[in-house]
Design a protein around this motif. Structure first.
Motif, PDB file in Angstrom:
ATOM      1  N   GLY A  22      -2.029  10.238   4.056  1.00  0.00           N
ATOM      2  CA  GLY A  22      -1.649   9.353   4.216  1.00  0.00           C
ATOM      3  C   GLY A  22      -0.156   9.005   4.985  1.00  0.00           C
ATOM      4  O   GLY A  22      -0.264   9.690   5.494  1.00  0.00           O
ATOM      5  N   TYR A  23      -0.701   7.790   4.850  1.00  0.00           N
ATOM      6  CA  TYR A  23       0.818   6.767   5.608  1.00  0.00           C
ATOM      7  C   TYR A  23       2.267   6.806   4.946  1.00  0.00           C
ATOM      8  O   TYR A  23       2.122   6.275   3.712  1.00  0.00           O
ATOM      9  CB  TYR A  23       0.243   5.388   6.227  1.00  0.00           C
ATOM     10  N   MET A  73      -4.911  -0.028  10.256  1.00  0.00           N
ATOM     11  CA  MET A  73      -3.899  -0.415   8.574  1.00  0.00           C
ATOM     12  C   MET A  73      -4.858  -1.921   8.210  1.00  0.00           C
ATOM     13  O   MET A  73      -5.773  -2.468   7.700  1.00  0.00           O
ATOM     14  CB  MET A  73      -3.548  -0.207   7.616  1.00  0.00           C
ATOM     15  N   MET A  98       9.657   2.063   0.608  1.00  0.00           N
ATOM     16  CA  MET A  98       8.592   2.501   0.804  1.00  0.00           C
ATOM     17  C   MET A  98       8.948   3.352  -0.911  1.00  0.00           C
ATOM     18  O   MET A  98       8.090   3.453  -1.761  1.00  0.00           O
ATOM     19  CB  MET A  98       7.733   2.953   1.935  1.00  0.00           C
ATOM     20  N   TYR A 156      -8.961   5.631   3.422  1.00  0.00           N
ATOM     21  CA  TYR A 156      -9.421   4.805   4.194  1.00  0.00           C
ATOM     22  C   TYR A 156     -10.726   5.311   5.570  1.00  0.00           C
ATOM     23  O   TYR A 156     -11.015   5.103   6.073  1.00  0.00           O
ATOM     24  CB  TYR A 156      -8.715   3.533   4.785  1.00  0.00           C
ATOM     25  N   ARG A 185       2.366  -6.026   7.311  1.00  0.00           N
ATOM     26  CA  ARG A 185       1.490  -4.848   8.278  1.00  0.00           C
ATOM     27  C   ARG A 185       2.488  -4.839   9.498  1.00  0.00           C
ATOM     28  O   ARG A 185       3.033  -3.955  10.293  1.00  0.00           O
ATOM     29  CB  ARG A 185       0.423  -4.127   8.499  1.00  0.00           C
ATOM     30  N   PHE A 218       2.906   9.865   6.575  1.00  0.00           N
ATOM     31  CA  PHE A 218       3.294  11.103   6.102  1.00  0.00           C
ATOM     32  C   PHE A 218       2.360  12.148   6.715  1.00  0.00           C
ATOM     33  O   PHE A 218       2.460  11.947   7.924  1.00  0.00           O
ATOM     34  CB  PHE A 218       2.138  11.468   5.004  1.00  0.00           C
ATOM     35  N   HIS A 238       1.753   7.504  -6.521  1.00  0.00           N
ATOM     36  CA  HIS A 238       0.792   6.683  -5.241  1.00  0.00           C
ATOM     37  C   HIS A 238       0.560   8.249  -4.330  1.00  0.00           C
ATOM     38  O   HIS A 238      -0.290   8.701  -4.267  1.00  0.00           O
ATOM     39  CB  HIS A 238       1.674   5.913  -3.956  1.00  0.00           C
ATOM     40  N   ARG A 264      -8.169   3.191  -1.881  1.00  0.00           N
ATOM     41  CA  ARG A 264      -8.912   2.094  -1.735  1.00  0.00           C
ATOM     42  C   ARG A 264     -10.602   1.685  -0.787  1.00  0.00           C
ATOM     43  O   ARG A 264     -10.020   1.441  -0.082  1.00  0.00           O
ATOM     44  CB  ARG A 264      -8.606   0.639  -1.924  1.00  0.00           C
ATOM     45  N   LEU A 297      -5.778  10.457   1.022  1.00  0.00           N
ATOM     46  CA  LEU A 297      -5.255  10.442   0.246  1.00  0.00           C
ATOM     47  C   LEU A 297      -4.409   9.065   0.747  1.00  0.00           C
ATOM     48  O   LEU A 297      -4.757   9.136   1.786  1.00  0.00           O
ATOM     49  CB  LEU A 297      -3.501  11.314  -0.321  1.00  0.00           C
ATOM     50  N   SER A 298      -4.520   8.063   0.472  1.00  0.00           N
ATOM     51  CA  SER A 298      -4.241   7.056   0.728  1.00  0.00           C
ATOM     52  C   SER A 298      -4.846   5.768   1.656  1.00  0.00           C
ATOM     53  O   SER A 298      -6.024   5.729   2.308  1.00  0.00           O
ATOM     54  CB  SER A 298      -2.484   6.729  -0.073  1.00  0.00           C
ATOM     55  N   MET A 299      -4.141   6.397   2.798  1.00  0.00           N
ATOM     56  CA  MET A 299      -4.537   6.286   3.664  1.00  0.00           C
ATOM     57  C   MET A 299      -5.974   6.986   4.721  1.00  0.00           C
ATOM     58  O   MET A 299      -6.719   6.949   4.698  1.00  0.00           O
ATOM     59  CB  MET A 299      -3.547   6.043   5.268  1.00  0.00           C
ATOM     60  N   ILE A 352       1.136   1.748  -5.576  1.00  0.00           N
ATOM     61  CA  ILE A 352      -0.083   0.787  -3.636  1.00  0.00           C
ATOM     62  C   ILE A 352      -0.698   1.010  -4.177  1.00  0.00           C
ATOM     63  O   ILE A 352      -2.028  -0.556  -3.656  1.00  0.00           O
ATOM     64  CB  ILE A 352       0.926   1.450  -3.065  1.00  0.00           C
TER      65      ILE A 352
HETATM   66  C1  MLT Z   1      -0.782   5.261   2.195  1.00  0.00           C
HETATM   67  O1  MLT Z   1       0.161   5.901   1.314  1.00  0.00           O
HETATM   68  O2  MLT Z   1      -1.346   5.678   2.836  1.00  0.00           O
HETATM   69  C2  MLT Z   1      -0.356   3.880   2.791  1.00  0.00           C
HETATM   70  O3  MLT Z   1       0.341   3.224   1.756  1.00  0.00           O
HETATM   71  C3  MLT Z   1      -1.827   2.776   2.396  1.00  0.00           C
HETATM   72  C4  MLT Z   1      -1.345   1.188   2.216  1.00  0.00           C
HETATM   73  O4  MLT Z   1      -0.187   1.040   3.078  1.00  0.00           O
HETATM   74  O5  MLT Z   1      -2.190   0.597   2.085  1.00  0.00           O
END
Ligand code: MLT
Length: 265
Positions: free
Chosen positions: A27-28, A189, A150, A97, A131, A30, A242, A119, A92-94, A216
């Protein structure tokens, strides 16, 4: 760690173990070290590939938005390079996506999906504006302010107060992120499309995991995905926020191995 040139950038990744391939997408903001414990749990039976996405960890950044489709294409090109036709795609998360963008663009390359703390919806207008501001902040001030803001949203209050090693690990990953990489991903994103309708076309086994206290991407987002994907099931991890794979590693890995056993039965 190995690197390879994928189109315009040098991508860093780990590729360990033998067997059916599982690709973990972080994710973001990371990097691939997010998945150390999952890699350790799987490598005796699976080939585990963990890329640093464009702009993160030891991968090069590029200018402009890094869209979720761009990042999914980087993953597909890395799989081409490694001779992997099809894999379990876990994000995970981003990373989720990106996993969904991958599933939309390359459906035949997905053996199964793991969607953790993520999501299907696009950003709201307000989230898009935030963003943009964050992207400017990353470029002008670096990652420290973003990391501080964060942290309390990423972990449960209990983890923040009682598990300094987890807090440090998450914070260090964020501080290592290149501001350009963070800014590009934030813009990407913000531009991502709504995949709520698309996900109802997914036909591969899908496990959706979420921390009960995820602030989140809350449990309700995962429930929505579960109601749309006929081949999915939902696992809610107790005492996790998260970054649920780091906060509740044992629960996360137990669910993951059980799912993979079913996929490859
Ligand atoms: C993530 O953990 O990748 C981000 O928090 C995702 C987001 O900001 O939508």
């Amino acid at each position: 760690m190995t690197t390879t040139r994928i189109g315009d950038i040098q991508i860093a990744y780990d590729d360990v173990g033998m067997g059916s391939a599982v690709v973990f997408i972080h994710g973001y903001p990371f990097n691939r070290s997010l998945w150390t414990e999952q890699t350790e749990a799987l490598t005796s039976r699976f080939r585990v590939v963990t890329p640093d996405l464009r702009g993160f960890g030891e991968s090069e950044a590029s200018e402009g938005a890094a869209t979720m489709n761009d990042l999914a294409q980087d993953v597909a090109k890395l799989m081409d390079h490694l001779g992997i036709d099809q894999a379990v795609i876990a994000g995970l998360s981003m990373g989720g996506y990106v996993a969904l963008a991958f599933a939309k663009q390359f459906p035949s390359r997905v053996k199964a999906l793991v969607l953790a703390d993520t999501r299907a919806q696009a950003d709201t207008e307000e989230a898009k504006q935030t963003r943009m501001q964050q992207a400017e902040k990353a470029m002008s001030e670096g990652m420290a302010g973003i990391a501080d803001a964060m942290l309390p949203k990423l972990l449960t209050p209990e983890t923040v107060s009682k598990r300094p090693e987890v807090v440090k690990r998450v914070r260090d990953m964020m501080l290592k992120t290149k501001p350009q990489g963070a800014a590009s991903a934030l813009l990407g994103m913000a531009q991502r499309e709504d995949l709520t309708e698309f996900i109802s076309t997914i036909r591969v086994p899908t496990m959706i995991l979420v921390g009960r206290e995820d602030a989140i991407t809350p449990v309700a987002d995962s429930e929505k995905m579960q109601s749309k994907i006929a081949t999915s099931h939902l696992v809610v991890l107790e005492n996790a926020g998260h970054v649920s794979n780091l906060e509740q590693t044992a629960q996360f890995n137990f669910a993951l191995l059980k799912f993979l056993d079913r996929v490859f039965a």
